[in-house]
Enzyme design. Sequence first.
Site, short mmCIF file in Angstrom:
data_model
loop_
_atom_site.label_atom_id
_atom_site.label_comp_id
_atom_site.label_asym_id
_atom_site.label_seq_id
_atom_site.Cartn_x
_atom_site.Cartn_y
_atom_site.Cartn_z
N GLU A 1 14.15 -34.31 9.26
CA GLU A 1 13.40 -33.05 9.07
C GLU A 1 13.42 -32.70 7.60
O GLU A 1 13.96 -33.43 6.77
CB GLU A 1 14.02 -31.94 9.93
CG GLU A 1 15.48 -31.68 9.65
CD GLU A 1 16.13 -30.69 10.61
OE1 GLU A 1 15.41 -29.86 11.20
OE2 GLU A 1 17.36 -30.74 10.74
N LYS B 1 22.64 -23.90 14.16
CA LYS B 1 22.17 -23.36 12.88
C LYS B 1 23.37 -22.83 12.09
O LYS B 1 23.58 -21.62 11.94
CB LYS B 1 21.10 -22.28 13.09
CG LYS B 1 20.25 -22.05 11.84
CD LYS B 1 19.00 -21.30 12.19
CE LYS B 1 18.29 -20.73 10.97
NZ LYS B 1 17.82 -21.72 10.01
N TYR C 1 23.60 -18.57 11.58
CA TYR C 1 22.67 -17.58 11.04
C TYR C 1 21.29 -17.74 11.64
O TYR C 1 21.00 -18.75 12.29
CB TYR C 1 22.61 -17.68 9.51
CG TYR C 1 21.85 -18.87 8.99
CD1 TYR C 1 22.38 -20.15 9.08
CD2 TYR C 1 20.60 -18.74 8.41
CE1 TYR C 1 21.68 -21.25 8.60
CE2 TYR C 1 19.88 -19.83 7.93
CZ TYR C 1 20.43 -21.08 8.03
OH TYR C 1 19.73 -22.16 7.57
N LEU D 1 17.19 -29.38 13.83
CA LEU D 1 17.22 -28.01 14.34
C LEU D 1 15.96 -27.77 15.18
O LEU D 1 14.86 -28.16 14.79
CB LEU D 1 17.25 -27.02 13.18
CG LEU D 1 17.41 -25.56 13.61
CD1 LEU D 1 18.83 -25.30 14.10
CD2 LEU D 1 17.06 -24.61 12.48
N1 PLP Z 1 15.21 -27.37 10.18
C1 PLP Z 1 16.11 -26.89 9.33
C2 PLP Z 1 17.18 -27.78 8.80
C3 PLP Z 1 16.06 -25.54 8.93
O1 PLP Z 1 16.97 -25.05 8.08
C4 PLP Z 1 15.02 -24.73 9.43
C5 PLP Z 1 14.92 -23.31 9.04
O2 PLP Z 1 15.71 -22.79 8.32
C6 PLP Z 1 14.09 -25.28 10.30
C7 PLP Z 1 14.22 -26.61 10.68
C8 PLP Z 1 12.96 -24.46 10.87
O3 PLP Z 1 13.42 -23.57 11.84
P1 PLP Z 1 12.68 -22.17 12.11
O4 PLP Z 1 11.24 -22.53 12.36
O5 PLP Z 1 13.35 -21.64 13.29
O6 PLP Z 1 12.85 -21.38 10.87
#
Ligand code: PLP
Length: 295
Positions: A181, A148, A33, A206
């Site tokens: 994270e 993701k 997603y 991620l």
């Molecule tokens: N890390 C995780 C586990 C996430 O679920 C998300 C966003 O949903 C992020 C980092 C941040 O990613 P983004 O800046 O692309 O939303």
Amino acid sequence: MARQAWLNGVYIAAEEAKISPFDRGFLFADGVYEVTAVFNGRLVDMERHLDRLERSLRELKFGAMPDRQELEQVHRRLVDLNGIDEGYVYLQVTRGAYGGRDFVAPEEPRLTIFMFAEKRALIDTPSARNGLRVVTLPDVRWARRDIKSVGLLAQAMAKTEAKHKGADDAWLVAPDGLVTEGASSNAWIVTKDGEIITRALSNMILAGVTRHALFDALGQRGRKITERSFTVEEARNAAEAFVTAATGLVTPVVEIDGAKLGDGRPGKVTREVQRLYYTAIGADVAKAAPFVDEG
Ligand code: PLP
């Protein structure tokens, strides 16, 4: 008008959208997603989100890609149809339904593609103003956090546990004691000398689109970011901390495991980073985020 969604090529009232219970997304979490923020009716970093979607699908060997141009158009149309000035568009792609439950992924994918949009305040929110209290919890996710995946049970459990502990969110910690994270965000700390630190990219986290955009925005100002891991101890003793995510943008962290960072209010560097990012997405900071100038 009822909220409009889009499922497999058709615009539909969101509540009426239906997929098969045999969908591999439902049976195996065999899907990925993206969530793209909308600010001033414009999609923030949509191309990077679509790049990451395609990468996730390739890593999972989906063998087929959604039509990128169509996805771009649907993003825009859902923003219009739902009158979204500030909010987000959600996009999910699964490998589809095959009428059975075979672990082995079929050769020929029948993608299920679902999108919806929602209004939501992104900038002037209590979290952006006042910051989050986070607790650290063991990171029990699978080893491909760079994908993701819609398999978000570990994150949902961590966020629920954080709430039960009276906190706002969770930071996840690998068995070696290093923070990976946030449960749905990238984690950053700021040292007493103003050094901005975030974990380097790998399969352990991620690759956040907001993280990437912040590298650009800070880089243009000649502001250096150190990419390295940090321990929970180091984070608790940091001068400041914040998290980044598409809908959370840049959110201060003011407490970790009950220990206040600094004076327990969003830090100076964090405010500067918020201001930079808001400006980068076209926000009139004085209007949309007056708190970043409160000091
Ligand atoms: N890390 C995780 C586990 C996430 O679920 C998300 C966003 O949903 C992020 C980092 C941040 O990613 P983004 O800046 O692309 O939303």
